[in-house]
Design a protein around this motif. Structure first.
Motif, PDB file in Angstrom:
ATOM      1  N   PRO A 136     -10.831  57.424  35.267  1.00 33.67           N
ATOM      2  CA  PRO A 136      -9.648  57.970  34.593  1.00 33.67           C
ATOM      3  C   PRO A 136      -8.363  57.256  34.999  1.00 33.67           C
ATOM      4  CG  PRO A 136     -10.501  59.517  36.225  1.00 33.67           C
ATOM      5  CD  PRO A 136     -11.511  58.426  36.107  1.00 33.67           C
ATOM      6  N   VAL A 137      -8.285  56.876  36.289  1.00 40.06           N
ATOM      7  CA  VAL A 137      -7.095  56.187  36.805  1.00 40.06           C
ATOM      8  C   VAL A 137      -7.531  54.942  37.574  1.00 40.06           C
ATOM      9  CG1 VAL A 137      -5.067  56.342  38.306  1.00 40.06           C
ATOM     10  CG2 VAL A 137      -5.787  58.343  36.981  1.00 40.06           C
ATOM     11  N   VAL A 138      -6.869  53.839  37.294  1.00 45.03           N
ATOM     12  CA  VAL A 138      -7.141  52.574  37.983  1.00 45.03           C
ATOM     13  C   VAL A 138      -5.962  52.254  38.885  1.00 45.03           C
ATOM     14  CG1 VAL A 138      -7.541  50.104  37.655  1.00 45.03           C
ATOM     15  CG2 VAL A 138      -8.491  51.738  36.030  1.00 45.03           C
ATOM     16  N   ASP A 139      -6.256  51.990  40.167  1.00 45.73           N
ATOM     17  CA  ASP A 139      -5.185  51.640  41.097  1.00 45.73           C
ATOM     18  C   ASP A 139      -5.625  50.483  41.993  1.00 45.73           C
ATOM     19  OD1 ASP A 139      -6.913  52.745  42.994  1.00 45.73           O
ATOM     20  OD2 ASP A 139      -5.772  54.606  43.188  1.00 45.73           O
ATOM     21  N   GLU A 140      -4.896  50.278  43.081  1.00 46.21           N
ATOM     22  CA  GLU A 140      -5.140  49.126  43.960  1.00 46.21           C
ATOM     23  C   GLU A 140      -6.512  49.156  44.619  1.00 46.21           C
ATOM     24  OE1 GLU A 140      -0.786  49.858  43.547  1.00 46.21           O
ATOM     25  OE2 GLU A 140      -2.524  51.117  44.005  1.00 46.21           O
ATOM     26  N   SER A 141      -7.129  50.332  44.708  1.00 45.46           N
ATOM     27  CA  SER A 141      -8.442  50.452  45.350  1.00 45.46           C
ATOM     28  C   SER A 141      -9.590  50.087  44.412  1.00 45.46           C
ATOM     29  CB  SER A 141      -8.639  51.878  45.872  1.00 45.46           C
ATOM     30  OG  SER A 141      -8.716  52.797  44.782  1.00 45.46           O
TER      31      SER A 141
ATOM     32  N   ARG B 258       9.297  49.118  54.386  1.00 46.23           N
ATOM     33  CA  ARG B 258       8.132  49.998  54.513  1.00 46.23           C
ATOM     34  C   ARG B 258       6.992  49.623  53.570  1.00 46.23           C
ATOM     35  NH1 ARG B 258       8.971  54.578  50.878  1.00 46.23           N
ATOM     36  NH2 ARG B 258      10.916  54.265  49.735  1.00 46.23           N
ATOM     37  N   ALA B 259       7.162  48.571  52.780  1.00 45.34           N
ATOM     38  CA  ALA B 259       6.072  48.107  51.906  1.00 45.34           C
ATOM     39  C   ALA B 259       4.920  47.594  52.768  1.00 45.34           C
ATOM     40  CB  ALA B 259       6.573  46.998  50.985  1.00 45.34           C
ATOM     41  N   ALA B 260       3.687  47.928  52.375  1.00 41.50           N
ATOM     42  CA  ALA B 260       2.500  47.492  53.120  1.00 41.50           C
ATOM     43  C   ALA B 260       1.291  47.531  52.200  1.00 41.50           C
ATOM     44  CB  ALA B 260       2.266  48.393  54.336  1.00 41.50           C
ATOM     45  N   GLY B 261       0.411  46.544  52.323  1.00 42.21           N
ATOM     46  CA  GLY B 261      -0.816  46.542  51.544  1.00 42.21           C
ATOM     47  C   GLY B 261      -0.646  45.924  50.163  1.00 42.21           C
ATOM     48  N   ARG B 262      -1.357  46.501  49.180  1.00 40.52           N
ATOM     49  CA  ARG B 262      -1.398  45.952  47.821  1.00 40.52           C
ATOM     50  C   ARG B 262      -0.603  46.836  46.858  1.00 40.52           C
ATOM     51  NH1 ARG B 262      -6.848  45.339  45.378  1.00 40.52           N
ATOM     52  NH2 ARG B 262      -6.368  43.160  44.855  1.00 40.52           N
ATOM     53  N   TYR B 263       0.012  46.199  45.852  1.00 39.15           N
ATOM     54  CA  TYR B 263       0.796  46.939  44.868  1.00 39.15           C
ATOM     55  C   TYR B 263       0.519  46.423  43.459  1.00 39.15           C
ATOM     56  CZ  TYR B 263       3.450  48.855  48.755  1.00 39.15           C
ATOM     57  OH  TYR B 263       3.805  49.517  49.911  1.00 39.15           O
TER      58      TYR B 263
ATOM     59  N   ILE C 212      -3.852  52.558  33.875  1.00 37.45           N
ATOM     60  CA  ILE C 212      -3.655  51.532  34.907  1.00 37.45           C
ATOM     61  C   ILE C 212      -2.347  51.868  35.610  1.00 37.45           C
ATOM     62  CG2 ILE C 212      -3.383  49.069  35.355  1.00 37.45           C
ATOM     63  CD1 ILE C 212      -5.068  48.627  32.780  1.00 37.45           C
ATOM     64  N   SER C 213      -2.471  52.316  36.848  1.00 36.74           N
ATOM     65  CA  SER C 213      -1.360  52.981  37.536  1.00 36.74           C
ATOM     66  C   SER C 213      -0.614  52.070  38.519  1.00 36.74           C
ATOM     67  CB  SER C 213      -1.893  54.201  38.296  1.00 36.74           C
ATOM     68  OG  SER C 213      -0.897  54.759  39.117  1.00 36.74           O
ATOM     69  N   SER C 214       0.710  52.084  38.400  1.00 38.08           N
ATOM     70  CA  SER C 214       1.587  51.416  39.370  1.00 38.08           C
ATOM     71  C   SER C 214       2.294  52.449  40.250  1.00 38.08           C
ATOM     72  CB  SER C 214       2.616  50.540  38.644  1.00 38.08           C
ATOM     73  OG  SER C 214       1.998  49.510  37.927  1.00 38.08           O
ATOM     74  N   LYS C 215       1.634  53.580  40.486  1.00 34.51           N
ATOM     75  CA  LYS C 215       2.251  54.690  41.215  1.00 34.51           C
ATOM     76  C   LYS C 215       2.729  54.284  42.608  1.00 34.51           C
ATOM     77  CE  LYS C 215       1.447  59.538  42.516  1.00 34.51           C
ATOM     78  NZ  LYS C 215       1.923  59.420  43.903  1.00 34.51           N
ATOM     79  N   ARG C 216       1.918  53.482  43.311  1.00 33.11           N
ATOM     80  CA  ARG C 216       2.326  53.074  44.673  1.00 33.11           C
ATOM     81  C   ARG C 216       3.669  52.346  44.636  1.00 33.11           C
ATOM     82  NH1 ARG C 216       0.008  49.718  48.592  1.00 33.11           N
ATOM     83  NH2 ARG C 216       0.804  51.125  50.188  1.00 33.11           N
ATOM     84  N   LEU C 217       3.826  51.445  43.680  1.00 33.49           N
ATOM     85  CA  LEU C 217       5.065  50.673  43.563  1.00 33.49           C
ATOM     86  C   LEU C 217       6.225  51.565  43.133  1.00 33.49           C
ATOM     87  CD1 LEU C 217       6.329  47.827  43.661  1.00 33.49           C
ATOM     88  CD2 LEU C 217       5.683  47.554  41.260  1.00 33.49           C
ATOM     89  N   LEU C 218       5.967  52.450  42.178  1.00 29.54           N
ATOM     90  CA  LEU C 218       7.016  53.368  41.711  1.00 29.54           C
ATOM     91  C   LEU C 218       7.432  54.340  42.811  1.00 29.54           C
ATOM     92  CD1 LEU C 218       5.610  54.137  38.143  1.00 29.54           C
ATOM     93  CD2 LEU C 218       7.553  52.661  38.708  1.00 29.54           C
ATOM     94  N   ASP C 219       6.469  54.819  43.589  1.00 30.66           N
ATOM     95  CA  ASP C 219       6.771  55.739  44.694  1.00 30.66           C
ATOM     96  C   ASP C 219       7.635  55.073  45.761  1.00 30.66           C
ATOM     97  OD1 ASP C 219       5.378  57.740  43.473  1.00 30.66           O
ATOM     98  OD2 ASP C 219       3.632  57.661  44.802  1.00 30.66           O
ATOM     99  N   LEU C 220       7.555  53.743  45.824  1.00 29.49           N
ATOM    100  CA  LEU C 220       8.362  52.984  46.791  1.00 29.49           C
ATOM    101  C   LEU C 220       9.801  52.833  46.297  1.00 29.49           C
ATOM    102  CD1 LEU C 220       7.527  51.703  49.539  1.00 29.49           C
ATOM    103  CD2 LEU C 220       7.275  49.519  48.325  1.00 29.49           C
ATOM    104  N   GLY C 221      10.019  53.125  45.013  1.00 31.44           N
ATOM    105  CA  GLY C 221      11.378  53.075  44.463  1.00 31.44           C
ATOM    106  C   GLY C 221      11.610  52.027  43.402  1.00 31.44           C
ATOM    107  N   TYR C 222      10.575  51.279  43.037  1.00 31.64           N
ATOM    108  CA  TYR C 222      10.761  50.234  42.022  1.00 31.64           C
ATOM    109  C   TYR C 222      10.790  50.842  40.617  1.00 31.64           C
ATOM    110  CZ  TYR C 222      10.294  45.982  39.326  1.00 31.64           C
ATOM    111  OH  TYR C 222      10.517  44.975  38.441  1.00 31.64           O
ATOM    112  N   ARG C 223      11.583  50.234  39.726  1.00 36.92           N
ATOM    113  CA  ARG C 223      11.652  50.676  38.338  1.00 36.92           C
ATOM    114  C   ARG C 223      11.562  49.464  37.403  1.00 36.92           C
ATOM    115  NH1 ARG C 223      10.456  54.376  40.636  1.00 36.92           N
ATOM    116  NH2 ARG C 223      11.381  56.463  40.745  1.00 36.92           N
ATOM    117  N   PHE C 224      10.779  49.620  36.322  1.00 35.68           N
ATOM    118  CA  PHE C 224      10.618  48.549  35.341  1.00 35.68           C
ATOM    119  C   PHE C 224      11.771  48.546  34.346  1.00 35.68           C
ATOM    120  CE2 PHE C 224       6.295  49.352  36.795  1.00 35.68           C
ATOM    121  CZ  PHE C 224       5.833  48.063  37.008  1.00 35.68           C
ATOM    122  N   LYS C 225      12.137  47.362  33.901  1.00 34.18           N
ATOM    123  CA  LYS C 225      13.197  47.187  32.915  1.00 34.18           C
ATOM    124  C   LYS C 225      12.619  47.105  31.497  1.00 34.18           C
ATOM    125  CE  LYS C 225      17.148  44.120  31.977  1.00 34.18           C
ATOM    126  NZ  LYS C 225      17.877  42.914  32.457  1.00 34.18           N
TER     127      LYS C 225
END
Length: 345
Positions: free
Chosen positions: A146-151, A259-264, A304-317
């Motif tokens: 249902p959800v695809v992420d870095e794992s 505080r970024a760490a791992g894959r995004y 296809i989820s970018s939740k980790r990146l969004l939770d870090l504060g990034y926003r798409f234009k």
């Protein structure tokens, strides 16, 4: 710690699609940039008109040459490792040949580059450019997640077994990212990776980048690249997209966010092939499709989820529709689509 400039960074693969735009983005943000390329003359010609060129230095470097990056990394606090093999059309099927002539040199080159980071004594963080080719939307049973992420990592054993279009590129990304994290952990290097999906939009390169050509292959009917797009769609259930400006902003964001760490994963959104065709038809109402008629679901089975990146504060234009529209317009401006597409009279 050796003397360094807190705003001096190194970018590998500066003549590539992401690399060249990343150099431009970094200069726009006031960084001093050491850009590396196997052909510095080509890099000089490509980057000569961008703003902030007085803060740009170009170095010749090759991943396959020992200590080749030592000079380029002197005084740098960051490394953006973007350089990568972009060979989709290989006909090589022999496993031993691929291991010996492609994968082993790629792993050695990654290690060689990170050793130069260590010798610099100044590099504080490495941002490694991965690829969504390392990601799959299917579980062990072949069912859609249902959800695809870095794992959701594509098993290398499956890539070796299926040898789908672009399989050597997929393997090279899998093994080099694995080696990068392994070496970084063993040697105390702060490394994060960013996972771009299909990158498209505008471009600085003199020719249309491979990723745009793949995305637009339903329009051009390219017999080598359309199967690559179909393979991506079959693995993910849709085509995940990101604008070139957004992926470069995300690289810099991950470098600057302590505080970024791992894959995004860095996907602004995704479209199924029928949805892409709908957008193309609105932008090019008179084009004649050359692609084979393959049936695809209109709705994506997985998010296809970018939740980790969004939770870090990034926003798409830009959203996925913006990416497709700008890719078409850029390719028309370049003359690529005009020469590849047949239109109704």
């Amino acid at each position: 710690m050796k003397a360094c400039n807190e705003r001096r960074v190194c970018v590998t693969g500066a003549t590539g699609y992401i690399g060249s735009w990343l150099v431009r983005s970094l200069l726009q943000q006031g960084y001093h940039v050491h850009a590396t390329a196997r052909d510095p003359g080509k890099a000089q010609r490509m980057l000569s008109t961008i703003e902030g060129i007085d803060r740009l230095q170009i170095f010749r470097a090759d991943l396959n040459e020992d200590r080749s990056f030592d000079e380029a990394l002197k005084g740098c606090v960051g490394l953006f490792h973007v350089a990568a093999l972009m060979e989709f059309g290989t006909s090589v099927q022999e496993n031993d040949h691929v291991r010996r002539n492609i994968l082993e040199p790629a792993v050695w080159g990654t290690r060689n580059l990170l050793q130069s980071c260590m010798r610099s004594g100044t590099v504080k963080r490495v941002v490694f450019t991965s690829s969504i080719s390392t990601i799959t939307a299917k579980d062990e049973k072949g069912d859609w997640k249902p959800v695809v992420d870095e794992s959701s990592v594509t098993p290398a054993s499956l890539v070796w077994k299926t040898k789908n279009p672009g399989w050597v590129y997929v393997l090279s990304k899998l093994v080099t990212e694995e080696e990068a994290f392994k070496f970084a952990k063993e040697n105390g290097i702060d490394l994060v990776s960013i996972i771009p999906p299909t990158v498209a939009g505008s471009f600085l390169t003199p020719t249309v980048p491979s990723s745009l050509q793949v995305l637009l292959s339903p329009v051009t009917g390219d017999p080598k690249l359309y199967p690559v797009l179909v393979s991506v769609h079959s693995r993910l259930g849709s085509i995940a997209l990101v604008h070139i400006e957004d992926i470069c902003r995300a690289h810099i964001f991950l470098f600057e966010t302590s505080r970024a760490a791992g894959r995004y994963l860095c996907s602004a959104g995704s479209c199924t092939l029928p949805q892409i065709m709908d957008i193309v038809s609105l932008e090019l109402p008179n084009w004649i499709s050359k692609s084979s008629k393959v049936e695809f679901n209109r709705s994506a089975p997985s998010i296809i989820s970018s939740k980790r990146l969004l939770d870090l504060g990034y926003r798409f234009k830009y959203d996925a529709k913006d990416v497709i529209k700008e890719s078409i317009q850029s390719s028309i401006g370049n003359g690529f689509l005009n020469s590849q597409v047949e239109f109704k009279v």
